[in-house]
Design an enzyme around this catalytic site. Structure first.
Site, mmCIF file in Angstrom:
data_model
loop_
_atom_site.group_PDB
_atom_site.id
_atom_site.type_symbol
_atom_site.label_atom_id
_atom_site.label_comp_id
_atom_site.label_asym_id
_atom_site.label_seq_id
_atom_site.Cartn_x
_atom_site.Cartn_y
_atom_site.Cartn_z
ATOM 1 N N CYS B 79 0.844 -1.181 0.000
ATOM 2 C CA CYS B 79 0.000 0.000 0.000
ATOM 3 C C CYS B 79 0.884 1.236 0.000
ATOM 4 O O CYS B 79 2.093 1.139 0.140
ATOM 5 C CB CYS B 79 -0.924 0.004 1.209
ATOM 6 N N CYS B 82 3.509 1.929 2.686
ATOM 7 C CA CYS B 82 4.820 1.303 2.576
ATOM 8 C C CYS B 82 5.777 2.195 1.775
ATOM 9 O O CYS B 82 6.947 2.319 2.105
ATOM 10 C CB CYS B 82 4.705 -0.052 1.879
ATOM 11 N N ASP B 489 1.559 -31.508 -11.030
ATOM 12 C CA ASP B 489 2.764 -32.028 -10.431
ATOM 13 C C ASP B 489 2.417 -32.246 -8.960
ATOM 14 O O ASP B 489 1.468 -31.650 -8.454
ATOM 15 C CB ASP B 489 3.873 -30.989 -10.594
ATOM 16 N N ASP B 684 5.601 -26.501 -10.514
ATOM 17 C CA ASP B 684 6.379 -25.471 -9.828
ATOM 18 C C ASP B 684 7.888 -25.612 -9.956
ATOM 19 O O ASP B 684 8.619 -24.677 -9.694
ATOM 20 C CB ASP B 684 6.021 -25.436 -8.333
ATOM 21 N N ASP B 688 9.568 -29.246 -14.141
ATOM 22 C CA ASP B 688 8.275 -29.055 -14.801
ATOM 23 C C ASP B 688 8.356 -28.056 -15.949
ATOM 24 O O ASP B 688 7.430 -27.942 -16.740
ATOM 25 C CB ASP B 688 7.235 -28.531 -13.801
#
Lengths: 61, 794
Positions: B79, B82, B489, B684, B688
């Protein structure tokens, strides 16, 4: 009605003026961040607000 | 509250009477800090490297003297508070000359005086308040994008203001409607003014359409740009002609409106795509790996930091725990375990002794290792996999091109109709031929047709991004809607990919909770995956123990004293040495897929802890949801048969293939595709990556490896599998809306073109028809925007 001969060219010139102002704004990055400034206005830059956060930080470290 | 920094900001805001801010903010914080806190210790050690001139070369710009400027990617910004906090904090550091943070892109530009502060200290300061900063090379692409965006803005604005003003000049003529209330000289001056204002709209704003049309013509294709350019060109020439000669109709208002609508569509689409690409880019860490070289090994063990690119084969490297292995090689000294999950998807670290192979990119877990380099750069196993990925990328099936081909047929037909109309009217009534031809081109303007798909895609992409499902390729949504097979996976996708306690078996008379608390106390000093899993499980145990004389024996376990009694925690064999009796085999049987850690004292066995990877909580509902929607779910994994079968049974997946190599997975997916299946792949790991690239649409987990994310069409940033199901629903809705839009555009054209061809359509009717049809399309697409605006607010 003959005033239209003056007013219409003026409106055209005005439009070109607006375009020129806009181009200047784009060139100087006024539109690069469209969200930040809207939020930034809520944040005060006063030192009284910065210090508490700095205290917190040194406590943490 | 995401971190103490934010808490401080929050307090400051409330104290300043600005508590309203919490009603206005649009993004809720929450995910940022835990992540950032995890990352800090590991990479801060390396932050010092960023001070070396050869490392800085790629991303730091030197100004006069000691003044330097660098671009940083800030992670954890959720936001505007920050942004404010970081700016305040950094600009308060001595030696920092200026800080600028762009909230939209999460990029910071920092200028500092190198003689007073080092870059690593700046990065450290950011880490202190709970964020992570990575230097990055803004590079050419970034600048090109900025230029493109500015050019698009200029084009859009000129078209917009031109449209408004030309409409003002056109209104009187429409109102008078040729009934003689408007003298010709007024109409004439209005026309000339319109001409002057339309000139930049056609000559500048619409220029990309002309360029696109020219490119299409040279390649002998009929793209959307051709009728657009022809329509604009013909209408403009005809209007200029009638302005100069003082007769006929003018179309200036239609032209400017047409250009404006088209540009708006393209601009919104560009912004959404860029936003998606940006978030993906941020995930990619862009700095070269550094290595600790041992130049005088084995004589002298002092190490020096060098860039990986300067290493050569045969040299010795020191790999500390927590560091990545920088090159392929063999272990020369030390015993440790290495996390190879990046390559194999296997979540348990693999033990490594002297003489065993190390693979670049894997992570050393336990203790320091000295390795001798055998392969670097192109010769590593990792780059072999990357090459596989490149090949798969090159062979990508281009489903998206089908849509283009259909459009190009439409365009061709449209041009023929326009030409036919022109010729026919030339014989019937030559004076009206040009006007009617232009009317056909304007009324049939493919505005609705060319907006139909992008408008829906843009709206859907926005909704998906809010769900944490990021779309990085244009075709992803369409293909996701068509997918017939979902291939998953296992490790890190359906399971969390992290160790956690599965089962506790008590063997003595001490209860489960006391055993856990003891184990947690023994592991307190340790940082590894098992220790973390035990600590997490013991978090709600009330017992606390203090430990004396802890000794850590890497690869075996931990020994310590609790109240005078010696305890051991570790491998069953290691604990058995203390207990005197071997562990009952029956208890170990059937738990081969889990890591078993034992706890025992001199008096005997106390407990066994089975640790392993657990299923993500929403995995079952995702699989069930997909099956209910008539999709075939397949589980492909590199892990062993038993572990994979167990997961498949829990989730109710019937099609399971275990122990698959990356090549095997690729072949399997290709096989499905040959049978006509549209495959959606969710994965991931690096293993893969090739199959992600080959699949019709691929989804990578946000926490997955970089290569997987780079080759995926969509990234599930939220890591909530449930969102994937929502994504599938949105994609189905999107394809339905795209079809409605196309149908509407088609019906509109079917009615409007014959009317125009028969000479029944006047320019203002064409203009209204055109804008109404585009408006319909856009409004229909907006239905895809989820009404969840209030969701993120506190």
């Amino acid at each position: 009605m003959e005033i239209l001969y003056l007013i219409i060219p003026i409106s055209v010139i005005l439009i070109f003026l607006i375009i020129w102002v806009f181009l200047w704004a784009v060139k100087h990055g006024q539109f690069d961040d469209m969200e930040g400034p809207a939020h930034r206005i809520l944040m005060d830059d006063d030192s009284s607000h910065t210090e508490p956060s700095e205290e917190k930080r040194s406590n943490e470290a | 509250m995401c971190c103490r920094g934010c808490q401080a900001v929050a307090e400051a805001i409330v104290a300043g009477g600005l508590a309203d801010y919490y009603r206005h903010r649009t993004a809720k914080s929450g995910t940022a800090a835990p992540d950032a806190a995890d990352v800090v210790p590991e990479w801060l050690r390396q932050a010092k490297l960023y001070d070396l001139p050869e490392v800085q070369q790629s991303f730091v710009r030197q100004e006069t003297g000691e003044v330097r400027e660098a671009s940083l990617i800030l992670e954890g910004i959720v936001c505007a508070a920050c942004v404010w906090l970081n700016e305040q904090h950094l600009s308060g550091l001595p030696g920092v000359l200026s800080v600028e943070i762009n909230y939209s892109t999460h990029r910071a530009r920092v200028r500092w005086d190198n003689s007073r502060i080092k870059l690593s200290e700046i990065l450290h300061a950011v880490a202190e308040i709970g964020y992570t900063a990575h230097p990055f090379d803004p590079g050419r692409q970034e600048q090109i994008f900025l230029k493109e965006r500015q050019a698009a803005l200029r084009r859009l604005f000129i078209a917009g203001i031109g449209m408004m003003q030309v409409m003002m000049y056109a209104i009187p003529a429409y109102v008078a409607g040729g009934d003689g209330t408007m003298p010709p000289w007024i109409e004439n001056i209005m026309r000339w003014a319109s001409l002057v204002l339309t000139l930049p709209v056609v000559g500048y704003s619409a220029w990309p359409f002309f360029l696109g049309a020219w490119r299409d013509l040279r390649l002998r294709q009929a793209g959307m740009d051709v009728p657009v350019a022809l329509g604009i060109g013909a209408a403009f020439s005809a209007s200029v002609y009638s302005t100069v000669t003082g007769g006929g109709e003018v179309y200036f208002d239609s032209i400017t409106m047409f250009v404006f609508f088209l540009l708006t569509g393209r601009f919104l689409e560009m912004g959404a795509r860029r936003k998606a690409a940006d978030a993906a880019e941020k995930l990619v860490k862009m700095l070269p790996a550094m290595a600790s070289r041992l130049p005088a090994y084995p004589g002298d063990q002092t190490d020096e930091l060098v860039a990986v690119s300067s290493l050569s084969s045969g040299e010795y490297l020191l790999v500390r725990p927590g560091e990545s292995v920088p090159a392929d090689g063999v272990v020369a000294q030390g015993v440790s375990r290495v996390d190879e999950s990046l390559l194999t998807g296997e979540s348990r670290p693999v033990p490594k002794n002297v003489g065993e192979k190390l693979i670049a990119g894997t992570i050393n877990v336990d203790s320091p290792l000295v390795m001798q380099i055998e392969g670097l750069g192109q010769d590593t196993v990792l780059s072999g996999i990357v090459r596989l990925l490149d090949r798969a990328l090159a062979e990508k099936p281009a489903l998206a091109q089908v849509a283009d081909r259909v459009a190009s047929w439409f365009v061709l037909a449209l041009l023929l109709v326009a030409a036919g109309t022109g010729v026919a009217w030339y014989f019937i009534e030559p004076a009206r031929a040009l006007w009617i031809t232009v009317a056909v081109l304007v009324v049939s303007c493919p505005c609705a047709l060319s907006l139909a798909t992008p408008a829906a895609l843009t709206a859907a992409t926005g909704s998906l991004t809010r769900l944490g499902l990021l779309t990085t390729r244009g075709h992803a949504l369409e293909t996701l809607a068509m997918a017939t097979h979902f291939v998953f996976d296992k490790t890190g996708t359906l399971t969390s990919g992290k160790m956690s306690l599965l089962e506790t078996i008590t063997l003595g008379d001490i209860g489960r909770n006391r055993c856990l608390a003891m184990a947690a106390a023994l592991e307190r000093a340790s940082e590894h995956a098992i220790a973390n899993a035990i600590a997490a499980a013991a978090a709600d145990c009330e017992d606390r123990f203090s430990i004396e004389e802890t000794t850590n024996l890497p690869g075996s376990g931990i020994e310590g004293r609790i109240g005078g009694q010696r305890y051991r925690l570790g491998r069953p064999a290691f604990v058995a040495e203390l207990c005197g009796t071997p562990v009952p085999d029956a208890l170990l049987h059937g738990r081969e897929s889990a890591t078993v850690v034992a706890l025992g004292s001199e008096n005997g066995w106390l407990a066994l802890f089975a640790l392993g990877d657990t299923l993500r909580p929403d995995a079952a509902s995702l699989i069930k949801g997909l099956q209910q929607r008539g999709k075939t779910v397949v589980l492909l994994s590199g892990d062993q048969e038993e572990a994979v079968q167990q997961v498949a049974q829990q989730l109710g997946i019937t099609e399971v293939h275990a122990a698959m190599t990356p090549q095997g997975k690729l072949d399997y997916v290709r096989g499905l595709q040959r049978e006509g299946a549209v495959v959606a792949m969710v994965g991931d790991g690096v293993n893969d990556a090739p199959v992600l690239a080959a699949a019709g649409v691929s989804i990578a987990m946000g926490g997955g490896t970089q290569v997987a994310r780079a080759s995926a069409d969509m990234i599930l940033l939220s890591e909530r599998l449930f969102h994937l199901l929502a994504g599938v629903d949105i994609s189905l809705k999107t394809s339905r809306i795209i079809r409605q839009n196309l149908a509407w555009a088609f019906i509109y054209n079917l009615i409007a073109i014959p009317l125009a061809a028969l000479g029944h359509v006047t320019p203002w009717m064409a203009g209204i028809g055109m804008s109404a049809s585009s408006l319909m399309v856009v409004l229909n697409a907006l239905r895809l925007v989820e009404p969840d605006a209030g969701k993120g607010r506190k």
